[in-house]
Design a protein around this motif. Structure first.
Motif, short mmCIF file in Angstrom:
data_model
loop_
_atom_site.label_atom_id
_atom_site.label_comp_id
_atom_site.label_asym_id
_atom_site.label_seq_id
_atom_site.Cartn_x
_atom_site.Cartn_y
_atom_site.Cartn_z
N LYS A 38 1.13 7.10 2.74
CA LYS A 38 0.72 5.86 2.07
C LYS A 38 -0.80 5.75 2.02
O LYS A 38 -1.38 5.41 0.99
N ARG A 69 -2.34 8.31 -0.42
CA ARG A 69 -2.06 7.91 -1.80
C ARG A 69 -2.98 6.77 -2.22
O ARG A 69 -3.56 6.78 -3.31
N GLN A 83 2.95 5.23 -6.56
CA GLN A 83 4.02 6.15 -6.19
C GLN A 83 4.50 6.92 -7.42
O GLN A 83 4.75 8.13 -7.34
N LEU A 136 2.02 9.64 -8.27
CA LEU A 136 2.11 10.74 -7.31
C LEU A 136 3.31 11.62 -7.65
O LEU A 136 3.19 12.85 -7.68
N GLU A 141 8.09 7.28 1.68
CA GLU A 141 7.25 6.18 2.16
C GLU A 141 8.03 5.10 2.90
O GLU A 141 7.46 4.30 3.62
#
Length: 154
Positions: free
Chosen positions: A12, A15, A22, A25, A40
């Motif tokens: 997390k 990122r 998310q 990614l 996550e």
């Protein structure tokens, strides 16, 4: 061994450091959005191939991601003269192995591989350092995605 709590925290954090969602990614790594969400939320642990993708994408060691160390970089560094010597010594072996594999490939695969090698040489000969590093980084990201794709066939 993945320390799930540390892994979740670091995934997390990394990122968010990159300023991506998310969904972004997942798209960049070629994995599903539910997979990222599950990682996550500590619902699922990543495979070795996905750990490789994540470590390359975030430029941290797998050990850092999994909570085995607090050092973001791996213990081996590419500016270590012994490592670089080993890489230089193994390069002819890698090229020979590639040549051996190519002998059994169809002509189109041989041509595509040749084109990739020509482009790699072109990139390495670039004088503009920023362009060179950008191109190498792009190739590196593609290599991680290909590794992930190939890992799915095993």
């Amino acid at each position: 061994m993945v320390n799930n709590e540390k892994f979740v925290e670091r995934l997390k954090s990394l990122r968010k450091e990159k300023g991506i969602t998310q969904k972004q990614l997942a798209a960049k790594l070629g994995i599903s959005l539910p997979a990222v969400i599950n990682y996550e939320n500590a619902q699922r642990s990543p495979s070795s191939a996905v750990l490789t993708l994540l470590s390359r994408f975030f430029n941290v060691s797998k050990e850092y991601l999994t909570g085995e160390t607090d050092e973001r970089e791996s213990e081996c560094t590419w500016d270590d003269p012994e490592i670089m010597q080993a890489v230089r010594e193994s390069l002819p072996i890698q090229i020979s192995g590639l040549n051996d594999v190519l002998k059994d490939c169809p002509a189109q695969e041989q041509k595509l591989t040749f084109d990739i090698l020509v482009q790699l040489r072109y990139v390495l000969e670039l004088k503009d350092t920023i362009k060179k590093m950008t191109a190498l980084s792009m190739l590196h990201d593609v290599a991680a995605a290909v590794e992930h794709l190939a890992g799915e066939e095993k």
